[in-house]
Enzyme design. Structure first.
Site, PDB file in Angstrom:
ATOM      1  N   ASP A 118      10.167   1.395   1.796  1.00 52.48           N
ATOM      2  CA  ASP A 118       8.931   2.037   1.352  1.00 52.48           C
ATOM      3  C   ASP A 118       9.184   2.677   0.001  1.00 52.48           C
ATOM      4  O   ASP A 118      10.333   2.967  -0.366  1.00 52.48           O
ATOM      5  CB  ASP A 118       8.476   3.091   2.364  1.00 52.48           C
ATOM      6  N   ASP A 154       9.996   0.335  -5.185  1.00 52.10           N
ATOM      7  CA  ASP A 154       8.635   0.286  -5.713  1.00 52.10           C
ATOM      8  C   ASP A 154       8.362  -1.163  -6.095  1.00 52.10           C
ATOM      9  O   ASP A 154       8.812  -1.636  -7.144  1.00 52.10           O
ATOM     10  CB  ASP A 154       8.503   1.200  -6.923  1.00 52.10           C
ATOM     11  N   VAL A 155       7.637  -1.884  -5.248  1.00 55.73           N
ATOM     12  CA  VAL A 155       7.456  -3.319  -5.479  1.00 55.73           C
ATOM     13  C   VAL A 155       6.512  -3.616  -6.638  1.00 55.73           C
ATOM     14  O   VAL A 155       6.336  -4.775  -7.008  1.00 55.73           O
ATOM     15  CB  VAL A 155       6.974  -4.038  -4.198  1.00 55.73           C
ATOM     16  N   ASN A 206       3.913  -5.455   4.046  1.00 52.56           N
ATOM     17  CA  ASN A 206       2.790  -4.595   4.393  1.00 52.56           C
ATOM     18  C   ASN A 206       2.519  -3.622   3.252  1.00 52.56           C
ATOM     19  O   ASN A 206       2.517  -2.416   3.433  1.00 52.56           O
ATOM     20  CB  ASN A 206       3.102  -3.827   5.688  1.00 52.56           C
ATOM     21  N   TYR A 235      -9.072  -5.868  -5.325  1.00 57.81           N
ATOM     22  CA  TYR A 235      -8.476  -5.792  -3.984  1.00 57.81           C
ATOM     23  C   TYR A 235      -8.837  -7.028  -3.161  1.00 57.81           C
ATOM     24  O   TYR A 235      -7.960  -7.661  -2.540  1.00 57.81           O
ATOM     25  CB  TYR A 235      -8.958  -4.527  -3.277  1.00 57.81           C
ATOM     26  N   LYS A 262      -6.075  -9.900  -1.823  1.00 58.13           N
ATOM     27  CA  LYS A 262      -5.851 -10.122  -0.399  1.00 58.13           C
ATOM     28  C   LYS A 262      -6.230 -11.547   0.010  1.00 58.13           C
ATOM     29  O   LYS A 262      -5.577 -12.150   0.870  1.00 58.13           O
ATOM     30  CB  LYS A 262      -6.648  -9.102   0.415  1.00 58.13           C
ATOM     31  N   THR A 296      -5.927   4.416  11.034  1.00 63.56           N
ATOM     32  CA  THR A 296      -4.646   4.826  10.465  1.00 63.56           C
ATOM     33  C   THR A 296      -4.896   5.979   9.493  1.00 63.56           C
ATOM     34  O   THR A 296      -6.047   6.262   9.143  1.00 63.56           O
ATOM     35  CB  THR A 296      -3.988   3.659   9.696  1.00 63.56           C
TER      36      THR A 296
END
Length: 285
Positions: free
Chosen positions: A69, A95-96, A122, A185, A189, A220
């Site tokens: 993460d 940090d991707v 994710n 976004y 996706k 969540t």
């Protein structure tokens, strides 16, 4: 919560609450979950997030899990939960959004676990720019995290996985609907389906699979934050009169990751209770 375990009309059972017994479905597997932490919440008892539920469930089912993460403390919290339950976990930080961090991340996970059998991506961000107000930099920032990172991680994982490995990319039902009003976004996706097909097609000769899980409205910390920004999100009629749980997303991902889905490849599994087909009712129906 015990009285909620069996509510057939609401499709609410022990797995949806993270209370089902384990069955060693991932015994001996080594899995990297990127995005295994979760958003900080001011609630006294916040719901579990998708990434954390996945990591914990995979460990319960016998896997070694590297919990990656951007938030070191959050990754550590997930790993600590797994270790409290007697599982094997290692927290990793990356940090991707920075392309150069992805290869070292996959390499570190592979070294820590002595191999790699599963990858779950994710991670995702959104901006708040509707069509007509998008900018090149804001668009690229979303695509880099939501799509480029998955491609680079998949390449790095495929180079290390042995036959029988599996990858899962976490998308969203925003990939099949324009109703969020956020084109960066939605398109990022949606593109994960094409990426999974490309990875599946290129990797099947090496015995690897790639699929997509597309959750709908899930309860969540991130989902609750979205509902606070857009109250209509939480007020709408929902399948079975409720939002989904992160455990339900985790179990669907477990299926795609494990051997039970061995002949499922390059596909998208929508986990939204039927919302995308118009199946919904009010909570008091």
């Amino acid at each position: 919560m015990a009285e909620q375990l069996i509510e057939p009309r609401r499709q609410l059972f022990a797995p949806a609450l993270g209370q089902a017994g384990a069955a060693a479905r991932l015994a001996g597997r080594r899995v990297l979950v990127v995005g295994a932490g979760q958003r900080r919440s001011g609630e006294a008892e916040p719901p579990v997030g998708n990434g954390r539920a996945m990591a914990v469930l995979f460990a319960r089912e016998g896997a070694q899990v590297c919990c990656a993460d951007i938030d070191a403390d959050s990754a550590g919290d997930t790993a600590a939960w797994i270790e409290r339950e007697g599982g094997w976990a290692r927290p990793l930080v990356a940090d991707v959004a920075c392309a150069e961090t992805i290869e070292p991340l996959v390499a570190a996970a592979t070294q820590a676990m002595g191999g790699l059998d599963g990858l779950v991506m994710n991670v995702g961000i959104a901006n708040h720019n509707p069509f007509g107000h998008e900018t090149a930099d804001a668009w690229d920032a979303v695509q880099n995290v939501n799509l480029r990172a998955h491609m680079l991680a998949a390449q790095a994982a495929a180079a290390r996985m042995t036959a029988g490995g599996s990858m899962v990319f976490v998308s969203s039902t925003a990939s099949i609907s324009p109703q969020s009003g956020l084109p960066a976004y939605e398109t990022s996706k949606a593109a994960l389906a094409a990426l999974a097909r490309a990875v599946a097609f290129a990797s099947q000769t090496n015995g690897l699979r790639a699929n997509v899980i597309a959750p709908g409205l899930i309860d969540t910390p991130l989902g609750r934050e979205a509902s606070r920004r857009r109250p209509a999100r939480a007020a709408r009629a929902l399948p079975f009169g409720r939002q989904g749980t992160a455990w339900e997303v985790a179990y669907a991902t477990l299926f795609l990751l494990g051997a039970e889905s061995s002949y499922v490849n390059g596909q998208v599994l929508i986990a939204d209770g039927g919302l995308s087909i118009g199946a919904a009712r009010s909570s008091d129906d």
